[in-house]
Design a protein around this motif. Structure first.
Motif: not given
Length: 756
Positions: A116-117, A131-134, A145, A147-148, A160
């Motif tokens: 994630s970021s 956030s923004n995770s795989n 993946a 978004e949160q 998402e």
């Protein structure tokens, strides 16, 4: 700045995803290997075995902020219990009880790895938000993946988000949703506003659905059943599984048939201690293919179990709306060729030297056949008492049976039978002699015999029986084909004597002729029931030779035997009801050619008429459970006035790593027609599978008048389709193909001696 290590007692929790362990490799796995994705563990330089209750951090730079927070930067690694975090920067705010990361972040515990970021861990509510995770599940093939992504003690929630069990960069299938929740409390997942994609092409939209994270039972829809047939048209079944409680469940399946209508199938199962049972019910309110439009149904109740140590109970009761239900609609409960449905209830008691049971049983007769007698009830008792010398024993058997029938023109009866005698079995390594002497008495009270002038109301029958069965075993070392074997020669003789007794005044309630194969030569009776006890003054002879390898595995045996009758009144009747002074010559052959090849055959040959009465030949090749061949030939010279000769061939083999073929065909050589043909293809990857099968088989004709009146086709043809997404249940093991091998009227019969 030199690296620094600090430890603070700050509790940070992340709930693990529960997933099934990686399954042990199977034979089938040789064709489709589905290893779990490799997860590179985050390692720290310090040994953490003694620091499991503390946070340990490694970094190149450390900065204290306002005495309450510390920022770490430069290759930062954080460890707490089984959790690991790697990030560009990590800030620990001891006052707020939080940990924050920035830059490229990787989180890992024993069950999940997340890139994630940004990450924020909050000690106050035991949560981790990214956030923004795989993500990649560690013990199952799922990945995706979001978004949160939020981890709590209750599980994981994603916004998402997407999910797939495929490992390729462009997955074969994937579903995306506005929200996905993975619960560790009940090991289930739920998704909202879901779009299912195949190769990135939208296929289906679902506002809500649930799926399992392990192979544990869970309420929800199962994979649909899609097929077609000439007699029912397009068929679609949508099973719904209801996990009622730990020891109770049900499956309800609306089953649509374009030609006939919508059928409801249901199964209820329960388990209480050592008691297990299930209720199956199928109902079609109106069959559009029949002129009568009447409702059609099938019900079956089964129960079995033990209780109070010595008691056993067994129940199997079924009912059906009409004779051709199985022919038209088929069922998992019975074969479409079944002409009878068993109905039985039994309670048994087992003691050390005796046992007893009470049961009621009968048959539901289908088609144009005679009604069957019911036993209402049958009581039996069996006891033996060791006598203390030469393994001898005193044996006692008793039975009371009440026979009833629906046909008012047929007799009914009460039958009491008792037999007592002595058994003296004696055996040594090279020989045996078994002696059995007993006295049999049967008493009948027959009713409704006005239409049967030969029958008598009260009949008493007393017969002695003497039997001596002896055999020898010779063995020697032998060498064939440059291999060492042990070869045996095992002759055996049996003398059986039962005097002649006129039994024409007794009705036939439960008696039929037994099979005369090699093993049947050494029975002490010719009939299965007690209404006829055949006179016997005869010798049965037989000889068997075996080859055993150095591991004592049987590779070959050949058995030959026959019964010789000593007087005219004892002559048996052959299939043409002609007297014979000896039985058919019975032979049994077994040959284990290699670890993978096997031949088995048995034959009954009439030496006086010089013709074969019965024979069955089987050749098996079995490399493993997915690569096999089976050839069969079956012959009966006279079965209810009909000659039967059939050949069948069955095979299953992998075409390549992903494709499997299963096919079989059965031919009627007497009538020169095909009885059944089946061809199935299965494609399987690590994350999905599909089956397509074609079938053509002869329709059973149980009721000639109804069969013709409804203009039924002689054959049924159709195709079936099954689609499976792998990985949703926490496993990617290869699909079994047993159901495809056993499908149809003449399915695969696994050879007993061949190993995988």
């Amino acid at each position: 700045m030199p690296s620094s290590r600090i430890a603070v007692l700050l509790a940070v929790f992340s709930a693990p995803l529960t997933a099934q362990e990686n399954p042990a490799p199977t034979t089938a796995g040789a064709f489709i290997q589905c290893p779990l994705p490799e997860v590179v563990p985050i390692e720290l330089r310090e040994d953490l075995s003694q620091r499991f209750d503390a946070i340990v951090i490694e970094s190149r730079n450390t900065q204290t902020i306002a005495e309450q927070a510390t920022k770490f930067s430069g290759g930062v690694k954080l460890a707490y219990e089984d959790k690991r975090i790697v990030a560009d920067e990590i800030t620990i705010d001891r006052g707020a009880g939080k940990i924050r990361t920035s830059g490229d972040t990787r989180f890992q515990d024993g069950n999940i790895t997340i890139q994630s970021s940004q990450l924020e861990a909050d000690n106050s509510n035991n949560s981790v938000v990214m956030s923004n995770s795989n993500y990649q599940l560690g013990l199952s093939p799922g990945r995706g993946a979001a978004e949160q992504l939020k981890i709590t003690e209750q599980g994981v929630s994603l916004e998402e988000a997407s999910f797939t069990s495929c490992t390729d960069e462009t997955p074969d299938w994937l579903f995306s949703a506005s929200e996905i929740n993975l619960s560790t409390e009940d090991n289930t997942g739920s998704a909202y506003n879901t779009v299912f994609r195949v190769k990135d092409v939208p296929i289906m939209y679902l506002p809500y659905f649930t799926f399992p994270l392990t192979n544990e039972r869970k309420t929800g829809f199962l994979y649909p059943e899609i097929s077609s047939s000439s007699k029912s048209g397009f068929e679609l079944g949508v099973p719904f599984y209801w996990n009622i409680r730990e020891n109770m469940d049900a499956t309800i399946t609306p089953y649509y048939m374009s030609k006939r209508g919508t059928q409801l199938k249901s199964q209820f199962r329960y388990l209480f201690g050592e008691q297990f049972g299930k209720i199956d019910f199928e109902y079609l309110g109106e069959d559009n293919e029949l002129s009568s439009k009447e409702e059609r149904y099938l019900g079956r109740y089964q129960h079995m179990g033990t209780f109070a140590d010595n008691f056993r109970v067994f129940i199997d009761y079924s009912d059906i709306s009409d004779d051709n239900y199985l022919v038209d609609l088929e069922s998992d409960q019975f074969s479409s060729t079944d002409a009878y449905l068993w109905r039985i209830g039994e309670l048994s008691y087992f003691a050390e030297n005796w046992q007893s049971s009470v049961k009621v049983q009968g048959l539901k007769v289908l088609g144009n056949r005679e009604d069957s007698y019911q036993t209402l009830p049958q009581l039996d008792f069996l006891a033996y008492q060791p006598l203390g010398f030469f393994n001898s024993s005193f044996n006692l058997f008793g039975e009371y049976t009440r026979f009833e029938i629906d046909d008012p023109n047929k007799p009914e009866a009460d039958r009491f039978h008792i037999e007592a005698g002595f058994a003296l079995p004696y055996s040594m390594p090279g020989w045996f002699v078994n002696t059995d002497v007993r006295l049999m008495h049967t008493q009948y009270q027959q009713h409704n015999i006005a239409n049967n002038p030969l029958l008598e109301e009260d009949v008493s029958r007393t017969l002695p029986k003497a039997r001596v069965h002896a055999g020898l075993r010779f063995d020697r070392f032998a060498s064939y084909f440059k291999q060492n074997f042990v070869q045996t020669l095992e002759p055996q003789l049996q003398y059986l004597y039962i005097p002649d007794k006129d039994q024409t005044m007794i009705g036939n309630y439960d008696t039929t002729t037994l099979q005369d194969d090699f093993d049947g030569l050494f029975r002490d009776r010719r009939y299965s029931g007690l209404d006829r006890i055949a006179q016997a003054n005869q010798i049965s002879w037989g000889v068997t030779s075996r080859l055993l390898d150095e591991s004592n595995t049987e590779l070959f045996h050949l058995s030959l035997g026959q019964i010789v009758y000593f007087n005219d009144s004892n002559f048996a009747l052959n299939e043409d009801n002609e007297p014979e002074s000896e039985s058919a010559l019975a032979a049994d052959l077994f040959l284990q050619l290699t670890d993978r090849w096997q031949f088995r055959g048995d034959i009954q040959y009439d030496t006086e008429l010089n013709n074969t009465e019965k024979s069955q030949l089987t050749i098996d090749y079995r490399k493993n459970e997915r690569n096999l061949v089976q050839l069969n030939h079956h012959y009966i010279r006279n079965l209810s006035g009909n000659e039967i000769e059939q050949v069948s061939a069955l095979t299953s083999f992998p075409i390549n790593r992903h494709w499997q073929f299963i096919g079989h065909v059965t031919e009627d050589l007497v009538r020169s027609r095909s009885l059944e043909a089946y061809a199935g293809f299965q494609y399987e990857s690590c994350c999905w599978a599909v089956r397509v099968a074609y079938h053509r088989n002869i329709n059973t004709n149980l009721d000639e008048a109804d069969f013709l009146a409804e203009d039924r086709d002689a054959f049924d043809t159709g195709v079936s389709l099954q689609f499976v997404l792998k990985g949703l249940g926490g496993t990617q093991k290869p699909l079994a193909i047993d159901d495809m091998l056993r499908s149809g009227l003449f399915g695969y019969k696994r050879p007993y001696f061949l190993s995988n």
